[in-house]
Each structure stands twice: as structure tokens, then as C-alpha cells.
Design a protein around this motif. Structure first.
Motif, PDB file in Angstrom:
ATOM      1  N   GLU A 167       0.817  -1.213   0.000  1.00 23.19           N
ATOM      2  CA  GLU A 167       0.000   0.000   0.000  1.00 23.19           C
ATOM      3  C   GLU A 167       0.850   1.263   0.000  1.00 23.19           C
ATOM      4  OE1 GLU A 167      -3.176   2.335  -0.418  1.00 23.19           O
ATOM      5  OE2 GLU A 167      -3.140   0.143  -0.593  1.00 23.19           O
ATOM      6  N   LEU A 168       1.995   1.237   0.674  1.00 25.48           N
ATOM      7  CA  LEU A 168       2.863   2.409   0.670  1.00 25.48           C
ATOM      8  C   LEU A 168       3.390   2.681  -0.737  1.00 25.48           C
ATOM      9  CD1 LEU A 168       4.326   4.700   2.050  1.00 25.48           C
ATOM     10  CD2 LEU A 168       6.126   3.092   2.744  1.00 25.48           C
ATOM     11  N   ALA A 169       3.728   1.627  -1.472  1.00 23.87           N
ATOM     12  CA  ALA A 169       4.180   1.803  -2.853  1.00 23.87           C
ATOM     13  C   ALA A 169       3.076   2.449  -3.687  1.00 23.87           C
ATOM     14  CB  ALA A 169       4.591   0.454  -3.449  1.00 23.87           C
ATOM     15  N   ARG A 170       1.843   2.028  -3.478  1.00 22.31           N
ATOM     16  CA  ARG A 170       0.705   2.638  -4.183  1.00 22.31           C
ATOM     17  C   ARG A 170       0.585   4.117  -3.839  1.00 22.31           C
ATOM     18  NH1 ARG A 170      -3.808  -0.249  -5.878  1.00 22.31           N
ATOM     19  NH2 ARG A 170      -5.174   1.181  -4.783  1.00 22.31           N
ATOM     20  N   GLU A 171       0.763   4.453  -2.559  1.00 26.91           N
ATOM     21  CA  GLU A 171       0.649   5.847  -2.131  1.00 26.91           C
ATOM     22  C   GLU A 171       1.750   6.705  -2.759  1.00 26.91           C
ATOM     23  OE1 GLU A 171      -1.601   7.402  -0.397  1.00 26.91           O
ATOM     24  OE2 GLU A 171      -2.831   5.614  -0.060  1.00 26.91           O
ATOM     25  N   ILE A 172       2.935   6.140  -2.891  1.00 23.70           N
ATOM     26  CA  ILE A 172       4.046   6.879  -3.493  1.00 23.70           C
ATOM     27  C   ILE A 172       3.755   7.174  -4.959  1.00 23.70           C
ATOM     28  CG2 ILE A 172       6.472   6.671  -4.217  1.00 23.70           C
ATOM     29  CD1 ILE A 172       6.956   5.120  -1.572  1.00 23.70           C
ATOM     30  N   VAL A 173       3.293   6.169  -5.685  1.00 25.76           N
ATOM     31  CA  VAL A 173       2.954   6.372  -7.104  1.00 25.76           C
ATOM     32  C   VAL A 173       1.778   7.332  -7.235  1.00 25.76           C
ATOM     33  CG1 VAL A 173       2.049   5.236  -9.178  1.00 25.76           C
ATOM     34  CG2 VAL A 173       3.894   4.165  -7.872  1.00 25.76           C
ATOM     35  N   ARG A 174       0.815   7.195  -6.336  1.00 29.63           N
ATOM     36  CA  ARG A 174      -0.349   8.084  -6.370  1.00 29.63           C
ATOM     37  C   ARG A 174       0.077   9.536  -6.149  1.00 29.63           C
ATOM     38  NH1 ARG A 174      -4.005   5.618  -2.477  1.00 29.63           N
ATOM     39  NH2 ARG A 174      -4.316   4.079  -4.128  1.00 29.63           N
ATOM     40  N   ARG A 175       1.025   9.765  -5.256  1.00 26.22           N
ATOM     41  CA  ARG A 175       1.508  11.130  -5.006  1.00 26.22           C
ATOM     42  C   ARG A 175       2.237  11.667  -6.235  1.00 26.22           C
ATOM     43  NH1 ARG A 175       2.501  15.063  -1.382  1.00 26.22           N
ATOM     44  NH2 ARG A 175       4.566  16.020  -1.281  1.00 26.22           N
ATOM     45  N   PHE A 176       3.055  10.809  -6.852  1.00 28.69           N
ATOM     46  CA  PHE A 176       3.743  11.244  -8.077  1.00 28.69           C
ATOM     47  C   PHE A 176       2.718  11.650  -9.143  1.00 28.69           C
ATOM     48  CE2 PHE A 176       5.314  10.466 -12.328  1.00 28.69           C
ATOM     49  CZ  PHE A 176       6.532  11.134 -12.322  1.00 28.69           C
ATOM     50  N   ASN A 177       1.724  10.801  -9.347  1.00 28.77           N
ATOM     51  CA  ASN A 177       0.706  11.094 -10.359  1.00 28.77           C
ATOM     52  C   ASN A 177      -0.043  12.390 -10.053  1.00 28.77           C
ATOM     53  OD1 ASN A 177       1.306   8.790 -11.843  1.00 28.77           O
ATOM     54  ND2 ASN A 177      -0.320   7.557 -10.924  1.00 28.77           N
ATOM     55  N   HIS A 178      -0.314  12.638  -8.773  1.00 31.67           N
ATOM     56  CA  HIS A 178      -1.020  13.855  -8.379  1.00 31.67           C
ATOM     57  C   HIS A 178      -0.152  15.095  -8.601  1.00 31.67           C
ATOM     58  CE1 HIS A 178      -3.539  16.593  -6.063  1.00 31.67           C
ATOM     59  NE2 HIS A 178      -2.466  16.932  -5.355  1.00 31.67           N
ATOM     60  N   LEU A 179       1.126  15.013  -8.234  1.00 25.93           N
ATOM     61  CA  LEU A 179       2.010  16.174  -8.352  1.00 25.93           C
ATOM     62  C   LEU A 179       2.276  16.558  -9.801  1.00 25.93           C
ATOM     63  CD1 LEU A 179       4.710  15.429  -5.612  1.00 25.93           C
ATOM     64  CD2 LEU A 179       3.031  17.285  -5.592  1.00 25.93           C
ATOM     65  N   TYR A 180       2.387  15.535 -10.655  1.00 24.42           N
ATOM     66  CA  TYR A 180       2.843  15.808 -12.029  1.00 24.42           C
ATOM     67  C   TYR A 180       1.804  15.468 -13.089  1.00 24.42           C
ATOM     68  CZ  TYR A 180       7.187  16.015  -9.415  1.00 24.42           C
ATOM     69  OH  TYR A 180       8.150  16.331  -8.493  1.00 24.42           O
ATOM     70  N   LYS A 181       0.561  15.268 -12.653  1.00 26.39           N
ATOM     71  CA  LYS A 181      -0.528  14.951 -13.590  1.00 26.39           C
ATOM     72  C   LYS A 181      -0.135  13.781 -14.490  1.00 26.39           C
ATOM     73  CE  LYS A 181      -2.828  18.495 -12.050  1.00 26.39           C
ATOM     74  NZ  LYS A 181      -1.905  18.844 -10.956  1.00 26.39           N
ATOM     75  N   ALA A 182       0.461  12.779 -13.867  1.00 26.73           N
ATOM     76  CA  ALA A 182       0.955  11.612 -14.598  1.00 26.73           C
ATOM     77  C   ALA A 182      -0.020  10.438 -14.453  1.00 26.73           C
ATOM     78  CB  ALA A 182       2.325  11.218 -14.076  1.00 26.73           C
ATOM     79  N   LYS A 183       0.282   9.357 -15.164  1.00 29.57           N
ATOM     80  CA  LYS A 183      -0.593   8.178 -15.137  1.00 29.57           C
ATOM     81  C   LYS A 183       0.203   6.886 -14.998  1.00 29.57           C
ATOM     82  CE  LYS A 183      -4.336  10.250 -17.849  1.00 29.57           C
ATOM     83  NZ  LYS A 183      -5.168  10.118 -19.081  1.00 29.57           N
ATOM     84  N   LEU A 184       1.203   6.919 -14.106  1.00 30.46           N
ATOM     85  CA  LEU A 184       1.891   5.656 -13.834  1.00 30.46           C
ATOM     86  C   LEU A 184       0.897   4.698 -13.189  1.00 30.46           C
ATOM     87  CD1 LEU A 184       5.369   6.690 -12.320  1.00 30.46           C
ATOM     88  CD2 LEU A 184       4.885   5.872 -14.633  1.00 30.46           C
ATOM     89  N   PRO A 185       0.927   3.426 -13.555  1.00 31.29           N
ATOM     90  CA  PRO A 185      -0.030   2.478 -12.967  1.00 31.29           C
ATOM     91  C   PRO A 185       0.140   2.382 -11.452  1.00 31.29           C
ATOM     92  CG  PRO A 185       1.076   1.507 -14.866  1.00 31.29           C
ATOM     93  CD  PRO A 185       1.796   2.784 -14.565  1.00 31.29           C
ATOM     94  N   GLU A 186      -0.966   2.386 -10.740  1.00 30.39           N
ATOM     95  CA  GLU A 186      -0.937   2.145  -9.301  1.00 30.39           C
ATOM     96  C   GLU A 186      -0.995   0.636  -9.099  1.00 30.39           C
ATOM     97  OE1 GLU A 186      -3.886   4.278  -7.144  1.00 30.39           O
ATOM     98  OE2 GLU A 186      -3.379   6.218  -8.059  1.00 30.39           O
TER      99      GLU A 186
END
Length: 337
Positions: A167-186
Motif C-alpha cells: 500500500e505504501l508503494a501505491r501511495e508513493i505512485v499516487r503522489r507522483f501522479n497527483h504532483l505531475y498529472k501523470a498516469k503511472l499504474p498504481e
């Protein structure tokens, strides 16, 4: 010939998994991970790695051991059925993009996220005692997130007790996607039934306890010797005393290695005192050897043919790196960096 393009929806989902390089593999690694990998490789696009940077967090005082352990680990993967033609096998340190994405993630993750990780908090005293209370172990979850995200993996095989770690890995990717309007898979968990394989003495299997049964390092003679030392039902003092298989460590191993017919033989023979503990252990050792003999020979062939093993590792790392570079292009583009 049809010119139709295969729809994206029919593409296989991508799976990433890896093993931390800490030494030779024991039977817990097979039943907990490798056996599952051999099934996943036919259903998913798989990236499986020997994670040597993670190994360095505890082996930093003896780094010269990591390279041979890593080669042996890859040989072990293949010997037990992981097919380099079906999956991408890689060595973590041979794909430096893991560390680049790690640094990007590390700079955007609040310290509090890592300070709350239970595996860090619960092991602090142990880490201080063995001099592994270091930044690498503290930041382990961030590198783990980068390991998965660098291949844009959608699924990670874990047991139910490991879902919170993912879940922490998901949160890290989710934060990246939020900050940079990205779409890395969660990434999400691919729940796997992982059997509990106790050590030969009934405790947790650990090299530090000296209670491990190695996958291929143990010879047939070693296996017999170790199995003979296993703890049995304490109530069965004499040969003629009936026993209860469910209270015996040997029975638990039979459930992994033996046929239904053998299990019935153990259950009936133990409860009626029709067989002795030595008979039971002898059958188990024979069944372990039956499963281990082929992989032991395959691993030996690979290690005795370093050119072939190197070519497999090189090809896998090259393929992994190309995919990792694609991810960094996406990441940098989103960051406008």
C-alpha cells in the motif's frame, strides 16, 4: 492474412516481483515464491529480479559475496522452472534506472510516511544490534516502489499479510501522479496463497537459526541428515506409542512434498503406531530428493557453463533496461524536467 491489430485490452497484465539477495535459497523461497512464478509466467508479462541493492542494506560489510550469490540466485530461478524465454529476468543493480526513479520518489515523500512503517519500527533494536540501522533500510520501501513502478507493473504477487507493505508503494505512485498529472499504474496485489514453511526445528526458518533446508545446496545425504533431526510429536516417546501427525513438523513437510497416498500412509501409520518416526522421515527425505534432484543438476549445469548463464543474464538485463528507460522518459516528460 488478417491485418487487424490486437486490441490493447487483450494484452497481458504486467507483473513485477523480486527476491532480495541475501545468500543461498532455501525451501521457503520455492514454496513461497518460485512455485508461484512458474505459474504466473504463463498468464502475465512478468519481470522477475535478483534484488542486490536491497541485499546491500545488510551485506554492506561483505559486498564481494553479493555478486556470486546473485548469479547463483538467477541459476536457481531457472533450475526450478522460471523460463527466461517467457519472463524478463534481471539483476537490480544492472538496471540503474531503478535508482534514478528511487531518487525522484525519495525527494517527494514525507519522512513521516517512512517513520510509520511497521517493519522499520519493529526491527529498530535488532538493526542497531547488528549494525544495519542505516539509511538504506529506512528508505527500503521507496526503492521497492521504484522497483515496481520502473516497469509500470500493474500487479505484484503477495500473501495476504503483505498487502499493507504494498500500500505504501501505491501511495508513493499516487503522489507522483497527483504532483505531475501523470498516469503511472498504481500497482495492486495479486493475492497468492503462501504456505508457512517452518524451520526444521519448528521455529521460523532462518539461516541464523541453522534450521534451513536449502533448495539445491543440500545433497541427498544432507537432506536425510537434516530430516532425521526434525522435531516429531513429543507425546510419541516409544516406537509403539501412537502419535498425532498434526503435532509433528515432519507431517507439515509431507503436505508439501508427498502424494495423497503418502499422506494417508503417514496419518494412519502414525496414529496406529504402525510406522515409526524413522519410517516417516525416510519417506519424506526420499520425496524431497525426488523433487530436488532435477533442479540441482540443472543449476549445476548452468553454473558450470558461465558463458550461457552470462548470456541469459545479459539478455534479461538489456530487455529490462529498455523498458525502464521508457518509463523514465514518461516520468521526465510529466515532470517537464
Amino acid at each position: 492474412m488478417s491485418s487487424e491489430v490486437t486490441p490493447a485490452t487483450t494484452r497481458k497484465l504486467r507483473v513485477m516481483s523480486g527476491m532480495r539477495v541475501t545468500g543461498r535459497l532455501h525451501i521457503g523461497h520455492y514454496w513461497g515464491t518460485l512455485q508461484n512464478w512458474t505459474k504466473l509466467q504463463d498468464e502475465y508479462e512478468c519481470f522477475f529480479g535478483a534484488m542486490d541493492w536491497h541485499g546491500m542494506t545488510t551485506a554492506y560489510k561483505s559486498p564481494k559475496e553479493i555478486a556470486p550469490w546473485t548469479r547463483e540466485m538467477i541459476a536457481e530461478f531457472i533450475a526450478w522452472g522460471v523460463d527466461p524465454e517467457k519472463v524478463t529476468l534481471f539483476v537490480q543493480s544492472r538496471v540503474p534506472e531503478h535508482l534514478e526513479l528511487f531518487m525522484i520518489f525519495a525527494n517527494m515523500i514525507p519522512m513521516g510516511w517512512l517513520e510509520r512503517v511497521n517493519t522499520w519500527k519493529d526491527a529498530i533494536e535488532e538493526m542497531k544490534a547488528n549494525d544495519t540501522h542505516n539509511l538504506g533500510r529506512f528508505a527500503y520501501p521507496v526503492l521497492q516502489a521504484a522497483d515496481i513502478a520502473i516497469y509500470r507493473a500493474q500487479k505484484v504477487p503477495v500473501g495476504a499479510d503483505q498487502v499493507s507493505h504494498l500500500e505504501l508503494a501505491r501511495e508513493i505512485v499516487r503522489r507522483f501522479n497527483h504532483l505531475y498529472k501523470a498516469k503511472l499504474p498504481e500497482m495492486s496485489p495479486l493475492l497468492t496463497e503462501i504456505p508457512l514453511v517452518p524451520g526444521l526445528d519448528g521455529r521460523k526458518m532462518s539461516k541464523s537459526y541453522g534450521n534451513t533446508l536449502y533448495l539445491t545446496e543440500d545433497s541427498e545425504k544432507d537432506v536425510k541428515k537434516k530430516v532425521n533431526l526434525m522435531v516429531t510429536d513429543p507425546a510419541r516417546v516409544r516406537r509403539e506409542d501412537p502419535g498425532e501427525p498434526t503435532k509433528c513438523s515432519v507431517y507439515g513437510y509431507h503436505k508439501l512434498y508427498s502424494t495423497a497416498e503418502d499422506l494417508q500412509w503417514v496419518e494412519e501409520g502414525c496414529r496406529s503406531a504402525g510406522i515409526g518416526c524413522g519410517d516417516c522421515k525416510g519417506r519424506l527425505a526420499a520425496n524431497i530428493e525426488k523433487l530436488s534432484q532435477g533442479p540441482r543438476e540443472k543449476k549445476k549445469e548452468l553454473l558450470n557453463n558461465p558463458g550461457l548463464l552470462d548470456s541469459i543474464i545479459d539478455a534479461g538485463c538489456e530487455k529490462a533496461r529498455k523498458e525502464a528507460q521508457k518509463t523514465l522518459e514518461i516520468v521526465r516528460s510529466n515532470m517537464k524536467w
